[in-house]
Each structure stands twice: as structure tokens, then as C-alpha cells.
Design an enzyme around this catalytic site. Structure first.
Site, PDB file in Angstrom:
ATOM      1  N   SER A  32      -9.838  -0.468   7.320  1.00 28.58           N
ATOM      2  CA  SER A  32      -9.271  -0.369   5.988  1.00 28.58           C
ATOM      3  C   SER A  32      -8.574  -1.496   4.937  1.00 28.58           C
ATOM      4  O   SER A  32      -8.243  -1.341   3.992  1.00 28.58           O
ATOM      5  CB  SER A  32      -8.278   0.789   5.807  1.00 28.58           C
ATOM      6  OG  SER A  32      -8.681   2.037   5.870  1.00 28.58           O
ATOM      7  N   SER A  75      -9.612   1.880   2.902  1.00 25.97           N
ATOM      8  CA  SER A  75      -8.907   2.319   1.963  1.00 25.97           C
ATOM      9  C   SER A  75      -7.933   1.693   1.393  1.00 25.97           C
ATOM     10  O   SER A  75      -7.372   2.040   0.286  1.00 25.97           O
ATOM     11  CB  SER A  75      -7.984   3.536   2.753  1.00 25.97           C
ATOM     12  OG  SER A  75      -7.239   2.841   3.876  1.00 25.97           O
ATOM     13  N   LYS A 133       0.816  -1.137   0.199  1.00 24.81           N
ATOM     14  CA  LYS A 133      -0.002   0.009   0.088  1.00 24.81           C
ATOM     15  C   LYS A 133       0.995   1.190   0.051  1.00 24.81           C
ATOM     16  O   LYS A 133       1.983   1.287   0.689  1.00 24.81           O
ATOM     17  CB  LYS A 133      -0.953   0.191   1.233  1.00 24.81           C
ATOM     18  CG  LYS A 133      -2.054   1.275   1.371  1.00 24.81           C
ATOM     19  CD  LYS A 133      -2.866   0.709   2.510  1.00 24.81           C
ATOM     20  CE  LYS A 133      -3.861   1.959   2.765  1.00 24.81           C
ATOM     21  NZ  LYS A 133      -4.759   1.802   3.862  1.00 24.81           N
TER      22      LYS A 133
END
Lengths: 488, 97
Positions: free
Chosen positions: A178, A154, A79
Site C-alpha cells: 500500500s 491504499s 495518511k
């Protein structure tokens, strides 16, 4: 097809010399070449350096310089709020568009020490604030099961890349859901470990008392493999905790007879999609069939979870994001009149709308005259929410329920109303507030062919047992994956 | 729970953020809605409840380490991402006339 193999299968194939590491990495690069235009899971890819690393590892293996380890030659996505030395880390924000970290996050360093190859940096909501990747300053990632829908957020890029077989595993971060919510929306397995289990050094801070890095993969065993590689205390994160000798793999496959499962009635209230409810209830019956006992439990303060979270997380964010001032790194407006103007213009033009909104809410909640009514009140409510769990875990070993109240929604559907987007996190934020581990896993598909995510939560540091239960359920359910939208 | 435009401007100021009048108005509306929702916490009795700032306080002692010099980033590395720097310093517009 190489790209459809699990991490475990890839590792075994490399060990048996069925494939070289170069062939494995090339297999995923081909898949990325073919699918990335439709999915857009990556903010950047490092394909050439990945191939160079693969060739180097093959050579070392051939010459006996290294042994084939836990994750040798396994490609992953990271990420983009986790720093990678020499590779741009933007947090999907304009303010860090040109930021090249001078160091690796501890999790990245640990993965590399295990021979993992980073293929690219995954898209996310800006500074991990959002539930759809629509808050990325660059673009929205598509859900591989339906390209008109969001992948969740996210960590939406990480989840979509894994679901679309662009990588066999990825790291995400989870501050209020997330990792788990995008795992549910993309039909993959995602784990938020206990707070402190994994070092946060090099994770760009959003809300420091809630943030935790965790793995995403297509099955429970692969998640356990990735977790095994990244856990442990770190001198550079004083909140990280050492629990020596823990093995997340050795109990996988063992029975779950006698495990006590709690089903919180609050998670099945109005607002839960009936198809999700049905699939989760069917899974709970399967657990009963495996010899688990099932009982209803209560988390009486659940209705206060979203309010509590959306005061505490923005308050911490407003403090953490004060570092973006246009001085040490990040965007700077070229014509700032003075120092004050430099700060303001960098932040006003560098941050997107949701990030500004949370900085504002957090600043308000911490400001003189409102601190007691908001931040202190929420911190007390956090105690009550945590106590709900402590009480529940006196009676049961796990809590099982849905991961999200709704199926993956269409792009733009919730973007105009921030509060409606926040309510998507109702079942996930409490694990962060209490610091307990939570795992999302697919438990079925809806009539429209969209994945449905089940969530299991466990007491602090019970990841090994949690993974054992999830593995047993996964085996029992044997969910059949429909054909991905991108492969139809 | 009504919040005035002036109040939102004050918060923007504290946050070192600037908004156009249209942005500010949209913001006031959303802010109001979010605070209204969060106001449900007022109904919660918390008189004898201690606040939680860290989920695992019982688990964690304040960790102390030896005060030893260890390798760290070089000045060159630390300055590499600065929009403006000299050999050893970050540069900003002059603050003293």
C-alpha cells in the site's frame, strides 16, 4: 517555484533564509488551492493551523529559541489511517466519519518534534484495504499523470499529493504493497521499512503482523530524511525495534560497486506489462554498469503469495475490526432496538463493501472447521515464502524487479472483480509476509506518459544499504519527469 | 469449492454483519471465486513446516516493562468520541429488563 523543491532543497533554503517557513507553507497551500479540485488527494486540510505553526516557527528561529533541524518547517501529508490529535481521522470510512483522536500516533509526534507541519490527511482505501482508493467511502483520488486513472492504493492520496507537488513528502502505510504500489503508479519513491522499524502506535490496525508505516517523497534522499525522523523503538508498540546509531543519510552518494543483485525469475513471468519489463531490465543493466553483479535467483513459492496473503490479512483484519461496535467511538444507528442490533447496524451501515468482504473471508478462515485448512495452512505457506527470501539473501544483497504487473489502470476497470484487484499485489505482499523492507522508485515512463515503478527488496534492517543502492540508481537513471496532466 | 448461502449467512452472523438478499448473493459468488483461488494452497506440501505468525520472531523477545503508572487519557478524553455517554460511562441500550 517553491512547491517543486525537494525537502532537502527547502531545508537548505530555509537555513540560508531565502524563504521563511511561512513562505514555504504558503507556497504549498497555493499549490493545493490550485490543484486539489483535480487531484482530490486530501480528505481534510488544516491550512490555517499550518500557517499559524509556520509563523510561530519563524518567530522562534528568528529569536534563536530553536535551531533549524532535520525537517523544521517542512509540510507533509499524513495518511488518514494514522491518528492526529484533534484532527479528524476517518480511515476513509463512514464508521469513523466523526472520530477526533485524543492523541498523536508516535510517527506524527516524532515528525512534529522535528518541526514538521501537517498540511492535511490523505485519502486512501477504506481501512487501507484496496489498491486504487476506489474503496474510499468519500471519493476516489485522481492520478496526477492521467486524471482518468487511479493513483493506486491504499496510500493513493499520499502518493498523488507528493507527485502533484501538493506536499514534498507524506506518510503512508503498507500491509501488502500500500505504499509501494501507489508510489509506482504516481511516479514517486515509497519505502516500506522492516517490520518493527517504525512504531505502529496510532496506526489504525488492519493486519497487525503485516502493517508498517513508511515515507513517500519525490526522491530517495527525502525518503531517507523522513525515515530518519520516524524510526526507533516505542514503549507503546512492543513489536518496535531499536537499532541505535543508524544513519540513513550518510551513505547516500557512495558507490555501489560489488553489490550483489538478485533478479527473481518469478517476477518476470507472464502477466507483466512489456513496457514495465523493458524499463526494469534497462535499469538492471544500469546497475551492472555501476559495478553491481547481477544474477538470476528463484523464489519458488511465489505463486502461493496472493493466496497466503489474502487469507492471513483478512483473518487479522476480522479480529482487529471487531472493535468497531458503535459503543466507544464511530457511527451508531440512532434507532437500535437492542445491544445486538446496535452492533450489527453500526457495522453493516458503517463499513463499505470491501471491508465487509475481508471481515467475512477472515472470519471464515478462522472459524471452527476451516481454521486448519485456511489460516493454519496459510501461516505455514508464510514460512515457506519467508524461507525463499532467506535462501535468496544467502546469495545476493538485494532483489530487484517490478513493483506492479501493470501500469496505472482506469477508474472502474477492476472494481467489479475483487480477485483481479488482489492479483495486482503479486510482487509486493511477500515483503510484508517476510517482514523485509521494500522500496518503489520511478525507473521510467511508458509511451502513454505513465510512470513505471521499480522495486528493490533487502534483508531485514538493511534500509541504509537499500537507500544507498536506490540513490545510486536514481542518480544514474536521471528519469526525466514529463509534464503532469494537471499542469498541461 | 461450493459455499452455500446458509454458510455465508452463518459467517455474517459471526461477523456481526447484516446483508440484503441481493448483497448476500453477490457475496456468495465472490466468496466462491476467492476461495477457489486460495484452494491452490492445498497442493502445497506443508507437513513438516512450522507456521509463521510473526515475521521477526527470532529478533524479538517478549518485551516486559516495569509496572508503573504513567500519564494516560483522562476519562473525559476517552469518552469524547462515544456516541452516547454519561459522566463516567459508555451508554448502550438496556441489556437487563
Amino acid at each position: 517555484m517553491i512547491h517543486q523543491l525537494s525537502i532537502r532543497e527547502l531545508r537548505d533554503a530555509i537555513t540560508r533564509k531565502e524563504f521563511s517557513i511561512t513562505e514555504v507553507v504558503q507556497g504549498f497551500i497555493d499549490r493545493i488551492d490550485q490543484q486539489e479540485g483535480k487531484i482530490r488527494a486530501f480528505l481534510s486540510v488544516s491550512l490555517e493551523s499550518a500557517l499559524a505553526q509556520a509563523r510561530a516557527l519563524d518567530q522562534k528561529l528568528a529569536q534563536g529559541e530553536i535551531q533549524n533541524g532535520l525537517l523544521t518547517g517542512i509540510p507533509v501529508a499524513i495518511k488518514d489511517n494514522i491518528v492526529t490529535e484533534g484532527v479528524a481521522t476517518t480511515c476513509a470510512s463512514r464508521i469513523l466519519e466523526n472520530y477526533i483522536p485524543p492523541y498523536d500516533a508516535t510517527v506524527v509526534r516524532r515528525l512534529k518534534e522535528h518541526g514538521v507541519i501537517v498540511l492535511g490527511k490523505a485519502n486512501c482505501d477504506e481501512f487501507a484495504m484496496g489498491s486504487s482508493t476506489e474503496n474510499s467511502a468519500y471519493f476516489t483520488t485522481q492520478n496526477p499523470w492521467d486524471l482518468e486513472r487511479v493513483p493506486g492504493g491504499s496510500s493513493g492520496g499520499s502518493a498523488a499529493a507528493v507527485a502533484a507537488w501538493e506536499v514534498p513528502g507524506a506518510l503512508g502505510s503498507d500491509t501488502g504493497g500500500s505504499i509501494r504500489q501507489p508510489a509506482a503508479f504516481c511516479g514517486v519513491v515509497g519505502l516500506k521499512p522492516t517490520y518493527g522499524r517504525v512504531s505502529r502506535y496510532g496506526l489504525v490496525a488492519f493486519a497487525s503482523s503485516l502493517d508498517q508505516i513508511g515515507p513517500l517523497a519525490n526522491n530517495v534522499e527525502d525518503v531517507a530524511l523522513l525515515l530518519q525522523a520516524i524510526v526507533g523503538a516505542d514503549d507503546r508498540d512492543s513489536t518496535s525495534v531499536e537499532r541505535p546509531g543508524e544513519d540513513y543519510l550518510e551513505d547516500l552518494g557512495k558507490d555501489v560497486q560489488g553489490f550483489k543483485i538478485g533478479v527473481p525469475s518469478e517476477w518476470f513471468s507472464s502477466g507483466l506489462d512489456p513496457q514495465i519489463e523493458q524499463a526494469v531490465q534497462a535499469s538492471i543493466q544500469k546497475l551492472e554498469g555501476l559495478g553491481c553483479s547481477i544474477q538470476e535467483v528463484h523464489l519458488p513459492h511465489s505463486e502461493y503469495a496472493i493466496s497466503t496473503y489474502y487469507i492471513i490479512a483478512p483473518a487479522e483484519a476480522s479480529s482487529n475490526l471487531a472493535r468497531y461496535d458503535g459503543v466507544k467511538y464511530g457511527y451508531r444507528h440512532p434507532n437500535a432496538a437492542n445491544l445486538e442490533d446496535l452492533f450489527r447496524s453500526a457495522r453493516s451501515q458503517g463499513f463499505g463493501e470491501e471491508v465487509k468482504r475481508r471481515i467475512m473471508i477472515g472470519t471464515y478462515a478462522l472459524s471452527s472447521g476451516y481454521y486448519d485448512a485456511y489460516f493454519l495452512k496459510a501461516s505455514k505457506a508464510r514460512t515457506l515464502l519467508k524461507n525463499d527470501y532467506l535462501e535468496a539473501f544467502k546469495e545476493v544483497d538485494f532483489l530487484v524487479g517490478p513493483t506492479t504487473p501493470s501500469l496505472p489502470f482506469k477508474m472502474g476497470e477492476k472494481k467489479t472483480d475483487p480477485l483481479e484487484m488482489y492479483l495486482m499485489d503479486a510482487y509486493t505482499v511477500t515483503a510484508n509476509l517476510a517482514g523485509i523492507p521494500g522500496l518503489a522508485m520511478p525507473c521510467g515512463f511508458s509511451q502513454e506518459g505513465l510512470p513505471i515503478g521499480l522495486q528493490i527488496q533487502a534483508p531485514h534492517f538493511e534500509e541504509a544499504k537499500l537507500l544507498r543502492l536506490a540513490h545510486a540508481l536514481e542518480t544514474e537513471l536521471a528519469v526525466q519527469r514529463p509534464t503532469l496532466a494537471v499542469d498541461r | 469449492m461450493a459455499i452455500s448461502t446458509q454458510e455465508v449467512e452463518k459467517i455474517a452472523n459471526l461477523s456481526h454483519l447484516r446483508f440484503t438478499p441481493e448483497e448476500l448473493q453477490r457475496f456468495v459468488d465472490q466468496f466462491e471465486k476467492i476461495l477457489e483461488y486460495c484452494a491452490q494452497l492445498e497442493a502445497l506440501s506443508t507437513d513438516d513446516v512450522k507456521p509463521t505468525y510473526h515475521a521477526l520472531t527470532d529478533e524479538l523477545e517478549t518485551p516486559l516493562r516495569e509496572d508503573q503508572v504513567k500519564p494516560s487519557l483522562s476519562t473525559r478524553q476517552a469518552l469524547a468520541n462515544a456516541p452516547d455517554s454519561t459522566d463516567e460511562y459508555f451508554c448502550v441500550p438496556a441489556v437487563i429488563e
